[in-house]
Design an enzyme around this catalytic site. Structure first.
Site, short mmCIF file in Angstrom:
data_model
loop_
_atom_site.label_atom_id
_atom_site.label_comp_id
_atom_site.label_asym_id
_atom_site.label_seq_id
_atom_site.Cartn_x
_atom_site.Cartn_y
_atom_site.Cartn_z
N CYS D 42 4.19 0.63 -3.38
CA CYS D 42 3.66 0.05 -2.16
C CYS D 42 4.70 0.02 -1.05
O CYS D 42 4.37 -0.21 0.10
CB CYS D 42 3.14 -1.36 -2.42
SG CYS D 42 4.43 -2.46 -2.98
N CYS D 114 3.94 -7.98 -7.33
CA CYS D 114 4.62 -8.61 -6.20
C CYS D 114 5.49 -9.77 -6.69
O CYS D 114 6.57 -10.03 -6.17
CB CYS D 114 3.63 -9.12 -5.16
SG CYS D 114 2.30 -7.99 -4.75
S1 FES Z 1 1.70 -4.92 -2.81
FE1 FES Z 1 3.69 -4.41 -3.40
S2 FES Z 1 4.81 -6.23 -3.29
FE2 FES Z 1 2.77 -6.78 -2.84
#
Ligand code: FES
Ligand SMILES: Cc1ncc(COP(=O)(O)O)c(C=O)c1O
Ligand SMILES: Cc1ncc(COP(=O)(O)O)c(C=O)c1O
Ligand code: FES
Lengths: 391, 159, 391, 159
Positions: D42, D114
């Site tokens: 991400c 996360c």
């Molecule tokens: S989506 Fe990657 S840290 Fe939250």
């Protein structure tokens, strides 16, 4: 002229309460259920509540339900998504075209198909299902209620056989949905198709129940909606309407069924008073000495010797009665109904069928009216028919 | 072929009008000519009865039909009887399916064969008349008859 | 709190006039368009009128239009229906997932796929299309307007090339439909996908234009609706709504586009006043010295150095502004937008995009409000970001 | 793992509360420990600053973070700093991603990583502190660090 609608197996009007439930999702609460913002979250919430509601109504878990564009898509997905070259499919000769034509499409792709016969009432013998199972049998697809003659198939018995033999079981429950109790666990159903517009919900919305653990190839690729199983922006208003329609149907199922049975009995009795008329389908519409009902009371299919169905339907319509001959989707085809042929009717008899399917809006007065006008129409058509006896 | 204009139930206004009040329905006792034809796909059936003038002009004095079939079949057969009643056999044989369709204000494509059926019924009845009279039978009537015999065999089981 | 909707590229509210047009087809005029009786004939008539109306609006013949359950189904059908093992497909890197994921599904089935690159504005070079054509190229599928950055692709030029080279040309026109004039004949388009919910029509209805003479394998088998090309009971209310939405869009196209352009210019100017902010997409939103517009004015996509999109969108929503980052359908995915990556943005920048897409309901006051709250949010997020410069 | 209950934007009420008002945001000049971690998929990134007590107890006297990331990342990192502030390093290292998730009232499945990121950021900062002090580095910190180096290389191009 008063117009009487007796074609509820073709489609139904959207119930006013369903329309009211849908309305906000067209205007203020119009968000895309995939959107992160409040509009999207509201839509998502409504979507998930609807999913939970219909799941609950058939004993499924919410994540076992995916919403589709209708019964046809659900049927296509159940078959195409689970079958590949070399697999064997067992289905019946009286399925809806959404199953039948899909099976016929799959045959040249290398899928073997067995079309089971039915008895003169349109009923499948579970023993035939068991006998047809082969080592490569992957799926059995047998409808719950037949749309033309109302036959209620022994779905629970077939479910037991399929589970025991390790074969997937799909049922096209489009006609019985909301009219007969369904419990997918108890009935050992692995996949189930339904469509909102048959139970006073909107057209263009359906669902497919897929038991947890079953992986289907998707029919629609794209944004990965419905957890990757059915892409395409969700028709939130339609889905909310579907759930509402199901809620109403389940709530009043007992009462409505009793009403339908009374109307149906009256209708059958009056119609069969016409000379040379016959009921296509089983006479038994309720549980009798422990044996389950064999026909859905709201679907009444008749034939009248020497008479052709289209003419009959149009004469009825000219007198304000909406009915059908064969199933709605084949009304523009020349072939006689495959269902009526399968129960053993001759070509001319199959062509001369009349389906009067009752629904929420029908009254005893409607039945009286139909019973009053029908004999004259039949007589007139016989007068011009070379096949009619007597005269 | 005349294109279909107005539609109700997929049919023209004229078809519906004829369907509501079909003409020349019935049978003729001891007809001079009789024809029975059917369509193998849809199973529709027509029987046609003729009364022919004895004055040597071969005029169709009376004509009756019975039709088991769709709106297309019923309206085609009815309008055809009106079109040929009073005509000589020669003139009657010149009426084509296109004439019938035109008179009906068009027919849906899937129903064009219904008009063929009505024209064939007439030909079959005329064939029968010629046969009874021992006349020489024109080739196209012979062909219609042969085709019809085949069809009737194949639809026997339908009724 | 006043709620401002600036996510019209994700979906739009149903216009009140559209909802009014749909209403009778839920209740009194609810017939199944396949039924022979008056209820059915009324539905059929409405269906055919709708078909004729949308056909007229894009220069097609009525029998070249089939109605589907949405843009996703139309895209799936165009690709799956026309391509088979050994065929070559040319598409672009910035198509909607409905095209892209379908292409990716087809690859292991033996379909060769070329994904054309785009320039930094998301524009495809028609010369690239021409250069990619091979002897086995069957189909070119290039979108009309990109849903994330509004790029208007040179569809007419590509059409000419495809026609000349004897290759089918499909365009996913979901975003441009009703916003830019389309003439399928003049633009040499063979197939075109559209979806009602992007132009103030209902969700769950789309269409596929298929030029006469092109035979597609159906995606849905069944009752043979849409002349055998798409089975399933037609969603008459939805289709009527689609046609009405299209009628309104076409009628007011010039005026609405002018309004959008004014709003968009104001919005872009105010947003770009934020330090380290950028427009993702071409600045030119109208015809300029004979050269066509390069971006649809209503789709405005920005990025702000050092900021992540989800946080931005949620902060905006908390202040009453509905916007999106990436496309709506990937808002729950971790991957950065494939479109922003394709125009050359780095991962973090692609993750930090904000799409503000304008629509019929937006006013200058809405733009003012967004321009007022956005700088503070950006500043706040930068304050907590390790990637933001300065500070 | 705590199951997620209430949801807005797919997140729990607590996540949103923390997201609205994140704690311990910022940097520490001349920190005793510093960690920078990222997620390769991400692209989210966190930097963690530690001030450690000089009394031999290795207490986390101050802690600051900066986070480029989603709500999951921002709220995880904020709540983690609150959970460990004042604790000894030994106690702080015992805080797991599940503790973080529980404190947040759950996280959507796609966002569980996360919370891992925030825990890793802390470990990385402690690794840095140990390194500076020339202390022996526990095996798991060594591993997190190695993994993190790889990741940082792979996400270099992302920013
Ligand atoms: S989506 Fe990657 S840290 Fe939250
Ligand atoms: C038994 C059965 N299956 C499937 C269908 C198809 O459903 P839909 O019209 O929603 O596509 C119908 C009705 O049309 C039906 O009666
Ligand atoms: C360019 C584009 N194509 C296809 C689609 C899919 O359309 P639908 O949501 O109607 O399935 C969308 C929007 O979701 C889109 O923006
Ligand atoms: S459908 Fe066969 S004669 Fe009309």
């Amino acid at each position: 002229m008063k117009r009487i609608y007796m074609d509820h197996a073709a489609t139904t009007p959207v119930d006013a309460r369903v329309a009211a439930a849908m309305k906000p999702f067209l205007s203020q609460r119009f968000g895309n259920a995939s959107s992160l913002h409040t509009f999207g979250q509201e839509a998502k919430e409504a979507l998930e509540e609807s999913r939970a509601a219909v799941a609950r109504a058939i004993g499924a878990a919410p994540d076992e339900i995916i919403f589709t564009s209708g019964g046809t898509e659900s049927d296509n997905m159940a078959l195409k998504g689970s079958l590949k070259r070399g697999d064997h499919l067992i289905t019946s000769a009286i399925e809806h075209h959404a199953v039948l034509h899909t099976a016929q499409y799959l045959e040249p792709q290398g899928v073997q198909v067995t079309y089971l016969p039915v008895d003169r009432f349109g009923l499948i013998d579970p023993a035939d299902v068991e006998a047809a199972i082969k080592p490569n049998t992957k799926l059995v697809s047998i409808m719950h209620v037949n749309n033309e003659i109302g036959a209620i198939e022994p779905v629970a018995e077939i479910g037991v056989i399929c589970r025991r033999r390790g074969v997937l079981f799909h049922t096209d429950a489009v006609q019985g949905f909301g009219k007969l109790p369904i419990d997918v666990r108890k009935m050992n159903i692995d996949m189930l198709s339904a469509s909102a517009h048959k139970l006073c919900g909107p057209k263009g919305v359906g669902l497919l129940y897929i038991r947890n653990g079953i992986k289907l190839a998707p029919l629609m690729h794209g944004g990965g909606h419905e957890r990757g199983r059915r892409s395409g922006t969700e028709n939130v208003a339609g889905i909310v309407g579907f759930a509402k329609a199901m809620e109403l149907a389940v709530k009043d199922m007992k009462k409505e069924n009793a009403g339908m049975k009374t109307l149906s009995e009256k209708l059958v009795k009056r119609v069969l008073a016409i000379p040379d008329s016959h009921l296509n389908g089983h006479p038994q519409t309720s549980r009798l000495r422990g044996r389950p009902a064999k026909r859905l009371a709201c679907i009444n299919n008749f034939r009248f010797a020497g008479i052709e169905g289209e003419s009959l339907v149009i004469h009825l319509d000219m007198q304000g009665v909406a009915a059908s001959t064969g199933s709605a989707c084949s009304s523009r085809s020349l072939e006689p109904s495959h269902v009526l042929t399968a129960i053993g009717l001759k070509h001319a008899d199959a062509h001369g069928s009349l389906r009067l399917s009752l629904g929420r809006g029908n009254t005893a007065a409607d039945v009286d009216y139909v019973a009053k006008v029908l004999p004259g129409i039949v007589e007139n058509l016989r007068r011009i028919s070379p096949l009619a006896k007597g005269k | 072929m005349a294109k279909q204009k107005q539609t109700t139930y997929g049919y023209s206004r004229k078809v519906l009008e004829v369907f509501r009040h079909p003409k020349n329905i019935g049978e003729i006792k001891n007809p001079d000519g009789f024809g029975l034809v059917g369509n193998p796909r849809c199973g529709d059936t027509m029987s046609m009865y003729l009364k022919i003038s004895k004055d040597g002009e071969d005029r169709i004095e009376d004509i009756k039909i019975k039709t088991f079939g769709c709106l297309g079949a019923i309206s085609s057969s009815s309008i055809l009887t009106e079109m040929v009643k009073g005509k000589t056999i020669g003139d009657a044989l010149r009426v084509t399916k296109d004439d019938v369709i035109k008179k009906l204000g068009g027919l849906p494509p899937i129903k064009v064969h219904c008009s063929v059926l009505s024209v064939d019924a007439l030909k079959e009845a005329i064939y029968d008349y010629y046969k009874r009279k021992g006349r020489k039978i024109p080739k196209d009537l012979e062909e219609v008859h042969k085709h019809n015999l085949q069809v009737r065999e194949s639809i026997e089981h339908m009724h």
